[in-house]
Design an enzyme around this catalytic site. Structure first.
Site, short mmCIF file in Angstrom:
data_model
loop_
_atom_site.label_atom_id
_atom_site.label_comp_id
_atom_site.label_asym_id
_atom_site.label_seq_id
_atom_site.Cartn_x
_atom_site.Cartn_y
_atom_site.Cartn_z
N GLU A 32 58.46 32.07 62.38
CA GLU A 32 57.94 32.97 63.41
C GLU A 32 58.01 32.32 64.80
O GLU A 32 58.34 32.99 65.78
CB GLU A 32 56.50 33.38 63.05
CG GLU A 32 55.77 34.20 64.09
CD GLU A 32 56.40 35.56 64.41
OE1 GLU A 32 57.40 35.94 63.77
OE2 GLU A 32 55.90 36.23 65.33
N GLU B 204 63.61 35.67 70.77
CA GLU B 204 63.56 37.00 71.36
C GLU B 204 63.00 37.02 72.77
O GLU B 204 63.39 37.85 73.57
CB GLU B 204 62.88 38.04 70.46
CG GLU B 204 61.61 37.67 69.81
CD GLU B 204 61.10 38.76 68.85
OE1 GLU B 204 61.71 39.82 68.66
OE2 GLU B 204 60.01 38.53 68.29
N LYS C 293 61.16 48.17 70.19
CA LYS C 293 59.93 47.87 69.46
C LYS C 293 60.00 48.32 68.01
O LYS C 293 59.56 47.63 67.10
CB LYS C 293 58.76 48.56 70.18
CG LYS C 293 57.40 48.35 69.53
CD LYS C 293 56.94 46.93 69.74
CE LYS C 293 55.62 46.63 69.09
NZ LYS C 293 55.45 45.19 68.90
N ASN D 254 66.17 60.98 69.04
CA ASN D 254 65.95 59.61 68.56
C ASN D 254 66.57 59.54 67.18
O ASN D 254 66.38 60.45 66.38
CB ASN D 254 64.44 59.33 68.48
CG ASN D 254 64.14 57.99 67.82
OD1 ASN D 254 64.94 57.06 67.91
ND2 ASN D 254 63.01 57.90 67.14
N GLY D 255 67.30 58.48 66.88
CA GLY D 255 67.88 58.34 65.55
C GLY D 255 69.39 58.50 65.60
O GLY D 255 70.01 58.38 66.65
N ARG E 198 59.86 51.34 73.43
CA ARG E 198 60.69 51.75 72.29
C ARG E 198 62.17 51.60 72.57
O ARG E 198 62.99 51.64 71.63
CB ARG E 198 60.38 53.20 71.93
CG ARG E 198 58.96 53.44 71.49
CD ARG E 198 58.78 54.88 71.10
NE ARG E 198 59.40 55.18 69.84
CZ ARG E 198 58.76 55.21 68.68
NH1 ARG E 198 57.47 54.99 68.64
NH2 ARG E 198 59.39 55.49 67.57
N CYS F 99 64.33 55.19 70.25
CA CYS F 99 64.13 55.80 71.55
C CYS F 99 62.72 56.34 71.66
O CYS F 99 62.06 56.59 70.66
CB CYS F 99 65.12 56.95 71.74
SG CYS F 99 66.83 56.44 71.50
N LYS G 296 60.03 34.02 67.90
CA LYS G 296 59.42 34.34 69.19
C LYS G 296 60.24 33.74 70.33
O LYS G 296 60.45 34.38 71.34
CB LYS G 296 57.96 33.81 69.27
CG LYS G 296 56.93 34.60 68.49
CD LYS G 296 56.58 35.95 69.05
CE LYS G 296 57.40 37.07 68.50
NZ LYS G 296 57.19 37.54 67.18
N HIS H 279 68.55 18.11 53.63
CA HIS H 279 69.65 18.78 52.92
C HIS H 279 70.65 19.38 53.90
O HIS H 279 71.49 20.18 53.50
CB HIS H 279 69.08 19.86 51.99
CG HIS H 279 68.16 19.29 50.95
ND1 HIS H 279 68.63 18.65 49.83
CD2 HIS H 279 66.81 19.19 50.91
CE1 HIS H 279 67.60 18.22 49.11
NE2 HIS H 279 66.48 18.53 49.76
N TRP I 226 67.44 53.64 73.49
CA TRP I 226 68.02 52.41 72.95
C TRP I 226 69.37 52.83 72.39
O TRP I 226 69.44 53.55 71.39
CB TRP I 226 67.12 51.84 71.85
CG TRP I 226 67.55 50.47 71.41
CD1 TRP I 226 67.17 49.27 71.93
CD2 TRP I 226 68.44 50.15 70.33
NE1 TRP I 226 67.78 48.24 71.26
CE2 TRP I 226 68.56 48.74 70.27
CE3 TRP I 226 69.16 50.91 69.42
CZ2 TRP I 226 69.36 48.08 69.34
CZ3 TRP I 226 69.97 50.26 68.49
CH2 TRP I 226 70.05 48.86 68.45
O1 M6R Z 1 57.17 47.77 63.16
P1 M6R Z 1 57.51 46.70 62.14
O2 M6R Z 1 56.40 45.74 61.91
O3 M6R Z 1 58.04 47.29 60.86
O4 M6R Z 1 58.71 45.90 62.80
C1 M6R Z 1 59.33 44.88 62.08
C2 M6R Z 1 60.24 44.09 62.98
O5 M6R Z 1 61.21 44.92 63.55
C3 M6R Z 1 59.47 43.37 64.10
O6 M6R Z 1 58.49 42.52 63.60
C4 M6R Z 1 60.46 42.56 64.95
O7 M6R Z 1 60.98 41.51 64.22
C5 M6R Z 1 59.83 42.07 66.24
N1 M6R Z 1 60.88 41.99 67.23
C6 M6R Z 1 59.19 40.73 66.11
O8 M6R Z 1 58.69 40.24 67.29
#
Ligand code: M6R
Length: 618
Positions: free
Chosen positions: A488, A495, A613, A105-106, A31, A2, A492, A511, A79
């Protein structure tokens, strides 16, 4: 996950507390964005507003029903963890008498027994959140202690978990109190006004002067004063610093989205991460590596711990560090690390990679590693974050603020920083001569211009992506350093565009995954440089194998690599680049592709559904 903002200003009530809270929430919305809310201390008591959905819904509600002028305010963007994203579950939550407001938050892990105790005592609950437990406990503690700081100290001793709390009380119109337990909270220092935020973005529009808090501390801000105490009430001091970016760094700067802006920031992110880390004559300058050279020489294993995109950056770094330093490198998803009884000793160097520096899974992994005697080196983007504070040394990535939820420029900056680390270790341990290191540094120095070249040609990728907006599944193949790039690329697309996407090691194809190939299945293939002929030939064979089974192949290959042309439906060219540096260019078309396809589908690329985030809960 959050976003939290707190503000105390002059004693004369005004609209500033609400304005500051809303501006902070706009910058923190990345966030979490399930709901948003504010509470203000006004001359007639607390005033609150909260709405499910994005911040825009709260703004609409406030326009229809404005809040009165105030002296202090708190704001929250959520969140959801406990309870659905509804108006009732949005923060702030209030104490039973409505005179105390809390944002959080948390997770409060022991909220269930505490809630049972409060229900037993006849306290009415209006939400499903764990936060409301804290609000009621704080309200009762305030009545007993007569002060917000004392109440916060008393209540945080009873709460278990990892969380940040901010509270205000109608009887203390010039005070906001915060508590930080394993969750981020930073103070912004103003002139006749002070701020709290879950990160500096909360107040960067007003001040760049900040105070870093330690864990288990409680902070009380008024307009003129910031008081910090440890959990037992002993006075403490935070560490003051100046934020090295300003509000302009966190605006879209003419781009339609933060995602597009941050993809275009990448040449600078790489250049800035290299800046000051070599002397121009090819010598590395990594003074910030505060781990004794003798200790680094004795390292016999490196374990990278990270999550998501950061873990893929670690995966790329593994190839380079093993090749340059001849040290075995394991890459471990941080959330798996401590549960599998990893073999860690004082000769293990744990490298924690994180953009936010607040990913709880990674924090728990480094704590576990340090308990086992390992040294921890953090590759982190956020100054003063928990991972930076709790590590033995920090190598900052200078990517600047990354606002789009999906990571792009942080990925490139993380690889760059890890490469600097690898070269430093290689020279220190005698695996590479200084002139060899200088050659690699020179190649790294050419990357910003190469990335820019790709960005200048982004229209080619965008056109293909837009034409593919109705696809339902895309596969990504890569070998060697192309493998984490494939992972990666798939992440991308998942998400941003909510499309089924999977990345595979190209060698794994036969395989099993090749069974997925049917007529028209789009397959991206990340091709290594033809100057690694054996590796290159294998990947070219893989392209032919999927194409023979009907796949539509989208190939990312070096300029002049004509061997792929006959088997590719589409070729995206990248500049000629040494093998180990290729991820820094080959990933760029994949980022542009995902962003453009999601945009063509009409999706919010900056704030994809269900994501936050910074994942600050395990
Ligand atoms: O803040 P961080 O780099 O520790 O975050 C790690 C992952 O949560 C972050 O890279 C996440 O996978 C993103 N959604 C990737 O786009």
């Amino acid at each position: 996950m959050c976003g939290i903002v707190g503000y105390v200003g002059p004693a004369v009530p005004s609209t500033r507390p609400l304005d500051v809270a809303l501006e902070g929430l706009a910058r923190l919305e990345y966030r979490g964005y399930d709901s948003a809310g504010v509470a203000l201390v006004t001359p007639t008591g607390l005033a609150t507003a909260k709405r499910a959905g994005k911040l825009a819904n709260l703004r609409e509600a406030l326009e229809a029903d404005p809040l009165p002028p105030a002296t202090a305010g708190i704001g929250h963007t959520r969140w959801a963890t406990h309870g659905a994203p509804t108006d009732a579950n949005a923060h702030p939550q209030l104490s039973a008498d409505g005179r105390l407001a809390v944002i959080h938050n948390g997770i409060i892990e022991n909220f269930a027994p505490l809630k049972a105790e409060l229900l037993e005592a006849g306290v009415p609950f209006t939400s499903e959140t764990d936060t409301e437990v804290a609000a009621h406990l704080l309200g009762r503690a305030y009545d007993e202690t007569g002060g917000l700081t004392a109440a916060m100290l008393a209540v945080t001793r009873r709460l278990e978990g990892a969380f940040t709390l901010l509270a205000m009380h109608a009887e203390e119109p010039g005070t906001v109190v915060g508590a930080r337990l394993n969750s981020p909270l930073v103070v912004g220092l103003g002139d006749g006004e002070n701020y709290l935020g879950s990160d500096v973005a909360a107040f960067i529009g007003h001040t760049r002067e900040a105070l870093e808090l330690g864990q288990d501390q409680v902070v009380t801000i008024t307009a003129e004063e910031v008081r910090v105490v440890d959990g037992d009430g002993t006075p403490a001091t935070g560490r003051r610093y100046t934020v090295d970016w300003d509000a302009n760094a966190a605006v879209k700067g003419g781009f339609a989205t933060f995602m597009d802006k941050e993809i275009h920031d990448q040449p600078k992110a790489v250049a800035d991460t290299l800046l000051g880390r070599h002397d121009g004559a090819g010598n590395l300058v990594l003074d910030e590596l505060r781990i004794e050279p003798a200790v680094l020489r004795s390292v016999d294993k490196i374990i990278v711990v990270a999550c998501g995109t950061a873990a893929y950056a670690g995966h790329v770094a593994k190839y380079a560090i093993e090749h340059w330093c001849r040290i075995p490198v394991e890459v471990e998803l941080a959330h798996e690390f401590r549960y599998r009884d990893p073999v860690v000793s004082e000769k293990t160097l744990v490298v924690a990679i994180s953009q936010s520096g607040e990913t709880m899974d990674t924090i728990m992994a480094i704590r576990h590693a340090r308990e086992q005697g390992a040294k921890v080196l953090a590759v982190v983007n956020t100054h003063g974050s928990t991972i930076a504070r709790e590590s033995d040394a920090v190598l900052y990535t200078h990517a600047g603020p990354e606002v789009a939820v999906a990571s792009t420029k942080a990925f490139l900056a993380q690889i760059t920083a890890c490469y600097l680390l690898g070269l430093y270790l290689a020279e220190l341990r005698g695996n590479k001569y200084a002139d060899e290191v200088a050659d690699y540094l020179a190649e790294l120095g050419k990357l910003p211009a190469k990335i820019q070249e790709l960005l200048d040609r982004e229209g080619e990728v965008r056109a293909v992506a837009e034409a593919m907006k109705d696809v339902t599944s895309v596969l990504f193949l890569g070998r060697h350093v192309g493998y984490p790039v494939a992972l990666e690329g798939a992440l991308k697309l998942k998400e941003l565009a909510y499309i089924h996407a999977e990345g595979f090691a190209a060698g794994e194809l036969k395989h099993g995954p090749i069974a997925l190939i049917e007529e028209g299945q789009p397959v991206f293939v990340v091709v290594p440089t033809p100057r690694r002929p054996t590796l290159h030939a294998k990947v070219v064979s893989n392209i032919q194998e999927v194409r023979a089974r009907g796949a539509r192949t989208l190939v990312i290959a070096e300029e002049g690599d004509e061997a792929v042309t006959a088997f590719a439906d589409v070729v995206f060219r990248v500049p000629r680049t040494p093998t180990l540096m290729m991820p820094l260019v080959t990933v760029v078309p994949l980022q542009i592709f995902a962003s453009a396809l999601a945009t063509a589908k009409g999706l919010d690329v900056d704030q994809p559904r269900n994501l936050a985030k910074s994942v600050t809960v395990e």
